[in-house]
Design an enzyme around this catalytic site. Structure first.
Site, PDB file in Angstrom:
ATOM      1  N   GLU A 163       0.773 -20.957  14.792  1.00  0.00           N
ATOM      2  CA  GLU A 163       0.710 -21.062  13.205  1.00  0.00           C
ATOM      3  C   GLU A 163       0.435 -22.418  13.572  1.00  0.00           C
ATOM      4  OE1 GLU A 163       4.061 -20.002  12.364  1.00  0.00           O
ATOM      5  OE2 GLU A 163       4.061 -17.445  11.955  1.00  0.00           O
ATOM      6  N   GLU A 366       3.504 -11.470  16.075  1.00  0.00           N
ATOM      7  CA  GLU A 366       4.370 -11.569  15.227  1.00  0.00           C
ATOM      8  C   GLU A 366       4.823 -10.667  13.994  1.00  0.00           C
ATOM      9  OE1 GLU A 366       6.151 -15.502  14.875  1.00  0.00           O
ATOM     10  OE2 GLU A 366       5.368 -16.099  16.872  1.00  0.00           O
TER      11      GLU A 366
HETATM   12  C1  BG6 Z   1       7.113 -17.578  13.045  1.00  0.00           C
HETATM   13  C2  BG6 Z   1       6.529 -18.592  13.927  1.00  0.00           C
HETATM   14  O1  BG6 Z   1       6.708 -17.919  12.498  1.00  0.00           O
HETATM   15  O2  BG6 Z   1       8.281 -16.928  13.112  1.00  0.00           O
HETATM   16  C3  BG6 Z   1       8.360 -18.555  15.707  1.00  0.00           C
HETATM   17  O3  BG6 Z   1       5.670 -18.687  15.351  1.00  0.00           O
HETATM   18  C4  BG6 Z   1       9.724 -17.949  14.599  1.00  0.00           C
HETATM   19  O4  BG6 Z   1       8.464 -19.212  16.215  1.00  0.00           O
HETATM   20  C5  BG6 Z   1       9.403 -16.785  13.323  1.00  0.00           C
HETATM   21  O5  BG6 Z   1      10.581 -17.717  15.334  1.00  0.00           O
HETATM   22  C6  BG6 Z   1      10.677 -16.417  12.422  1.00  0.00           C
HETATM   23  O6  BG6 Z   1      10.988 -16.964  11.719  1.00  0.00           O
HETATM   24  P1  BG6 Z   1      12.249 -17.983  11.744  1.00  0.00           P
HETATM   25  O7  BG6 Z   1      12.093 -19.509  11.144  1.00  0.00           O
HETATM   26  O8  BG6 Z   1      13.394 -17.088  10.987  1.00  0.00           O
HETATM   27  O9  BG6 Z   1      12.932 -18.311  13.300  1.00  0.00           O
END
Ligand code: BG6
Length: 465
Positions: A163, A366
């Protein structure tokens, strides 16, 4: 709900985590501090010192992943374990840890997918200017060389930078922009340096680990126009160019997206480009694109001078750019308890759009939902909301594959509960529950959520349900 499409038998059903959010052991075995270890965490949220203690419990965790039927596990390598100061003397204990972790995966036939850099820049480098200092490119190259020489034979997929677009656009929220850089122009310079670093790593991977594949891992959100007015459509084009294509065009084609370039020029954010930079970017050819997908954006025309990202530091940054777009809520979409829009069809849209532009295989690195999960007296966790979310997204993933998008695997976020970037552990993402809260570490015992059994069944049935 039914999903009848059977995924290929080699499809990588996996799950993801990142080092600083899961490992803990922040100062064990000579690990250096990263920006995540020194950042000020948001009120009432846990810091990242212990997390869920995966550093000490990785064997137990990987055994659980194997029981869940994972074919792949995406984790990240903490740069500060390998090079505590970001460069210079390497740390054998840190190098050995990832050998053990990878070997443990391989023992269970779980394919290791390693992210090289997931938000945790060594603090020693940050103090010297971080990504504003071109010397950080050399440090990343040094780190990459160790990673590929050590693990290149065992790890078939590397994700270079997680990201990068979020680090530039929302670095103040996730804690990657500390005191060093708070100006947009400087951030776009950082972006350029990071792209150079990524290109060097990509070239190096192909040289040192010829059997491994490597790709970038941006967070992609397509933009819908709020209405069918031509102005709103144009706003959507502007928003996606600035949020997505600026990054991927550089990573894949080695060139600046012309629409994003015009925006940078207009705002006086253009980076300084050294001779040879663009040739180097072109030379680096990723093998696939890893996509982090959570949601889409909806935008409209924005002619209001007051509504712009303006000075860096406001959490609303990049939500509106005068003359380009303004982000609005989408009335067709529901939101999670944490206010994130849920858009399964947008997942299919994203995959089609990314493949259409770049014609590279995609790996979903993800996708997931943060919820308040509750551990019941009898040790169960009924996370139906997560199951429902995954059912909807996997159904759209299947449709995208049927549309003709080559997808290598699906690694939702996250394999096990971990600390969210800025909302603590109360915002849970895992298939495995970890008994701790933001306030108390408790016993860190692991419990299987209902989604654990559901995902196991889904993997066994090659994605049908
Ligand atoms: C992504 C990241 O943006 O989203 C992760 O790569 C992150 O590191 C995930 O944990 C979820 O976002 P958040 O802010 O809810 O932890």
């Amino acid at each position: 709900m039914k999903q009848n499409f059977k995924f290929d038998k080699d499809f990588l059903w996996g799950a993801s985590t990142s080092a600083y959010q899961i490992e803990g052991a922040w100062d064990f075995d000579n690990k250096g501090k990263s920006v995540q270890d020194v950042k000020e965490v948001f009120e009432n949220t846990s810091d990242f010192k212990v997390c869920v203690d995966h550093y000490n419990r990785y064997k137990e965790d990987i055994k659980l992943f194997s029981e869940m039927g994972l074919k792949a596990y995406r984790f990240s390598i903490a740069w500060t374990r390998i090079l505590p100061n970001g460069k210079g003397k390497s740390n054998k204990k840190g190098i050995d840890f990832y050998h053990r972790l990878i070997d443990e995966c391989l023992k269970y036939d779980i394919i290791p997918i390693a992210t090289m850099f997931h938000f945790d820049l060594p603090y020693a480098l940050e103090k010297e200017g971080g990504w504003s200092n071109p010397a950080t490119i050399d440090a990343f190259e040094e780190f990459s060389r160790i990673v590929f020489s050590e693990y290149g034979e065992k790890v078939p997929y590397f994700l270079s930078i997680n990201e990068q677009n979020v680090m530039i656009l929302h670095g103040n929220v996730i804690g990657t922009s500390l005191e060093q850089e708070k100006q947009w122009k400087g951030l776009y310079q950082q972006n350029h340096y990071m792209q150079i670093a990524q290109a060097k790593a990509t070239i190096l991977c192909h040289e040192l680990a010829p059997n491994a594949k490597i790709g970038p891992a941006p967070n992609i959100s397509p933009a819908y126009p709020k209405s069918c007015s031509p102005e709103d459509y144009l706003a959507a084009m502007n928003a996606t160019a600035i949020r997505n294509w600026l990054y991927l065009d550089l990573s894949v084609y080695g060139q600046y997206n012309f629409q994003a370039w015009n925006y940078l020029k207009d705002r006086d954010y253009l980076p300084h480009i050294e001779d040879g930079d663009m040739e180097l970017l072109k030379q680096a050819k990723p093998d696939f694109i890893a996509v982090n997908y959570y949601n889409t954006m909806t935008v409209e025309e924005n002619t209001n001078k007051e509504e712009s990202s303006g000075e860096y530091g406001d959490q609303q940054i990049a939500m509106a750019e005068e003359g380009y777009y303004r982000q609005v809520n989408n009335p067709y979409l529901k939101e999670t308890d944490f206010g994130w829009e849920i858009d399964p069809v947008g997942f299919r849209v994203t995959l089609r759009e990314v493949y259409d532009r770049y014609k590279l295989p995609l790996l979903i690195s993800e996708n997931g939902i943060g919820t308040y999960d509750k551990l019941e007296e009898d040790g169960t966790i009924h996370d139906e909301e997560r199951i429902f979310y995954y059912e909807q997204h996997i159904a759209q993933l299947a449709k995208a594959v049927e549309d003709g998008v080559p997808v290598i695997g699906y690694c939702p976020w996250s394999a096990i509960d971990l600390i969210s970037t800025h909302q603590g552990i109360r915002k849970r993402y895992g298939f495995v529950y970890v008994n701790r809260s933001d306030e108390e570490l408790s016993d860190l015992k692991r419990y299987k959520k209902d989604s654990f059994y559901w995902y196991k069944e889904l993997i066994k049935n090659r994605g049908t349900f």
